[in-house]
Enzyme design. Sequence first.
Site, PDB file in Angstrom:
ATOM      1  N   HIS A  64     -54.073  21.770  -3.204  1.00 35.83           N
ATOM      2  CA  HIS A  64     -55.504  21.928  -3.502  1.00 35.83           C
ATOM      3  C   HIS A  64     -56.221  20.587  -3.471  1.00 35.83           C
ATOM      4  O   HIS A  64     -57.418  20.526  -3.223  1.00 35.83           O
ATOM      5  CB  HIS A  64     -55.694  22.657  -4.828  1.00 35.83           C
ATOM      6  CG  HIS A  64     -55.411  24.117  -4.692  1.00 35.83           C
ATOM      7  ND1 HIS A  64     -54.206  24.672  -5.026  1.00 35.83           N
ATOM      8  CD2 HIS A  64     -56.163  25.116  -4.173  1.00 35.83           C
ATOM      9  CE1 HIS A  64     -54.236  25.960  -4.738  1.00 35.83           C
ATOM     10  NE2 HIS A  64     -55.405  26.262  -4.226  1.00 35.83           N
ATOM     11  N   GLU A 124     -50.609  36.884  -0.412  1.00 35.28           N
ATOM     12  CA  GLU A 124     -50.116  35.501  -0.345  1.00 35.28           C
ATOM     13  C   GLU A 124     -48.704  35.367  -0.888  1.00 35.28           C
ATOM     14  O   GLU A 124     -48.159  34.277  -0.961  1.00 35.28           O
ATOM     15  CB  GLU A 124     -51.086  34.530  -1.027  1.00 35.28           C
ATOM     16  CG  GLU A 124     -51.616  34.950  -2.364  1.00 35.28           C
ATOM     17  CD  GLU A 124     -52.689  34.001  -2.912  1.00 35.28           C
ATOM     18  OE1 GLU A 124     -52.975  32.966  -2.288  1.00 35.28           O
ATOM     19  OE2 GLU A 124     -53.220  34.289  -3.991  1.00 35.28           O
ATOM     20  N   ASP A 167     -50.486  29.905   0.485  1.00 36.45           N
ATOM     21  CA  ASP A 167     -49.413  30.322  -0.408  1.00 36.45           C
ATOM     22  C   ASP A 167     -48.384  31.175   0.311  1.00 36.45           C
ATOM     23  O   ASP A 167     -47.201  31.107   0.005  1.00 36.45           O
ATOM     24  CB  ASP A 167     -49.985  31.092  -1.604  1.00 36.45           C
ATOM     25  CG  ASP A 167     -50.496  30.121  -2.662  1.00 36.45           C
ATOM     26  OD1 ASP A 167     -49.775  29.158  -2.960  1.00 36.45           O
ATOM     27  OD2 ASP A 167     -51.616  30.310  -3.164  1.00 36.45           O
ATOM     28  N   CYS A 221     -58.054  33.697   4.736  1.00 29.86           N
ATOM     29  CA  CYS A 221     -58.888  32.684   4.078  1.00 29.86           C
ATOM     30  C   CYS A 221     -58.103  31.409   3.768  1.00 29.86           C
ATOM     31  O   CYS A 221     -58.617  30.506   3.128  1.00 29.86           O
ATOM     32  CB  CYS A 221     -59.528  33.247   2.816  1.00 29.86           C
ATOM     33  SG  CYS A 221     -58.338  33.697   1.556  1.00 29.86           S
TER      34      CYS A 221
HETATM   35  C1  PEP Z   1     -54.187  30.508   0.102  1.00 33.25           C
HETATM   36  O1  PEP Z   1     -53.209  30.500  -0.637  1.00 33.25           O
HETATM   37  O2  PEP Z   1     -54.111  30.479   1.342  1.00 33.25           O
HETATM   38  C2  PEP Z   1     -55.551  30.529  -0.468  1.00 33.25           C
HETATM   39  C3  PEP Z   1     -56.603  30.712   0.300  1.00 33.25           C
HETATM   40  O3  PEP Z   1     -55.676  30.292  -1.793  1.00 33.25           O
HETATM   41  P1  PEP Z   1     -55.465  28.839  -2.423  1.00 33.25           P
HETATM   42  O4  PEP Z   1     -55.390  27.841  -1.320  1.00 33.25           O
HETATM   43  O5  PEP Z   1     -56.618  28.575  -3.328  1.00 33.25           O
HETATM   44  O6  PEP Z   1     -54.172  28.982  -3.172  1.00 33.25           O
HETATM   45 MG    MG Z   2     -53.474  30.912  -2.713  1.00 33.14          MG
END
Ligand code: PEP
Ligand code: MG
Length: 573
Positions: free
Chosen positions: A193, A434, A458, A505
């Site tokens: 993140h 995920e 994830d 996403c």
């Molecule tokens: C992901 O896991 O791809 C996602 C979009 O959520 P995050 O990156 O916030 O875990």
């Molecule tokens: Mg995620």
Amino acid sequence: MSFTLHGSGAGGGIAIGQAHLISSARLEVAHYEVKPGDIELEVMRFSMAVEKVRAELQELRRSVPASAPTELGAFLNLHLMILDDSTLSQAPRDLIRSLHCNAEWALVTQMDHLVAQFEKIEDAYLRERKADVVQVVERVLKALLHQPGRASAPSNEQGLIVVAHDLSPADMIVFKQHQYAGFVTDLGGVTSHTAIVARSLNIPAIVGAHSARQMVREGELVIVDGLNGVLIVAPDELVLEEYRKRQRELELGRQKLRRIRTTPATTRDGTAIDLHANIELPQDIEQVRDSGATGVGLFRSEFLFLNRDDLPSEDEQFEAYRHVAQAMRGMPVTIRTLDLGADKTVNGGARSGPNPAMGLRAIRLCLAEPQMFTTQLRAILRASNYGRIRLLIPMLAHAHEISQALALIDRARALLDAEGLPYDRGMEIGGMIEVPAAALSLGVFVRKLDFLSIGTNDLIQYTLAIDRTDDSVSHLYNPLHPAVLHLIALTIRTGKRMRIPVAVCGEMAGDVLLTRLLLGFGLRQFSMHPANLLEIKQQVLKSDLARLEQLANRILRVEDPQIALQLLDKLNA
Ligand code: PEP
Ligand code: MG
């Protein structure tokens, strides 16, 4: 002497500027030189701040009610002891005098030294006391910040490249208020993140640069190549000129891309593709509107919960969600419910549990804390009255998690009904795919939910068993691994067959090398950083779906990643 360090590119583009070393954004402090004649004044500033904090702590101790638990008094005594210890009260004065640096910098440098010593302690209880040291230092820093006579921090942020050992996502979000030219961190994987927020700042960034913080000196000229993950320290004139040229070319390319900002994202054969944007905070919405996105595909709501001592109230959350819903003027806004845990912790807290990525994270945490979850659900539902909000639940793996989350949403609706508060009764509810278990048991998701969104960051982490925050395994992070591609294709195809919309996403959606592959699998909804959107749109405009499907299928069947890469090149040609 010039040298080069390699890491992973976390934000596109090239930045050229002076290195600015920092310890942590949470304790973000300026570093500047104090003139020899002002050294004793600086020492005095420090002494006054320590004095102020001592008075504060003593006052707090006096005001502890008799009924309060005894730990509270003990805790304040401990902080007073830490403050009075010469390692914190004297050593920074020596550093100001020997390094001619400002008080904040001396204090944080000493804190880093102390924390490193605590980390070596075997006894777990004593080791954890480092958190108390940090808290005391934060108090002194706050006191310093509000003191008169503080020399001004460097104001030319646009020319500075932040170099840090490690930054948490909470640290990173603080930088949204700044205008630094680039970022380099020693630690962090490409889809951590920290890297994701760095990317959303839309400035060149490198994560996993190993020993940059140690090897680069304050003020040194550096080039950050965020595309290739290369950091060039003290470049010579020839190299500098080459990068300036590339920088100009990139800027030109960006300007050209802006021409398609309002062009509908349609493939050559006329299929409309939804290109949505990911955001972390309501303020990001400006950039989303500027990018020409036709919706918000992922609002990582947990970022509202970071860098603060309390939880945001229902009203505060409601205002944040309403702001985004209204700003998007009827376009869809997908609010993901809290995904706290793993690398995102509240109140700067330590990562919890022995294995945080597999621990009490996201929906697991929300179901364990129904009060907190209900507050958020009420806020989202109330905001749904002001735009087209969709609710997205992260990290689902079990059927009972879906049922429990839906039951809590129903309860939140009933509470609002009882209070006569309006909300969108048709608000769609979706789930993130995920965890591999979710991709392999889609039936229950399809039956109970209105839409799906694949979180590839994830999904890759959990399929390949690599910690996305750990740069030592980032070479194993491979979106093209056949297992990953199978799970993605399976989810997209099942969605199509069962007539339930599926989006991607995760970071894969914003990677232009993968756009055609995903289109070939049948994906029609992408959500990404607004900064990537026009490049992806351009790729969509140039793509012919009829040709893609067959090649994408072949890529799915090959076992050798090298051959997959060759086929991908062909797909992108
Ligand atoms: C992901 O896991 O791809 C996602 C979009 O959520 P995050 O990156 O916030 O875990
Ligand atoms: Mg995620």
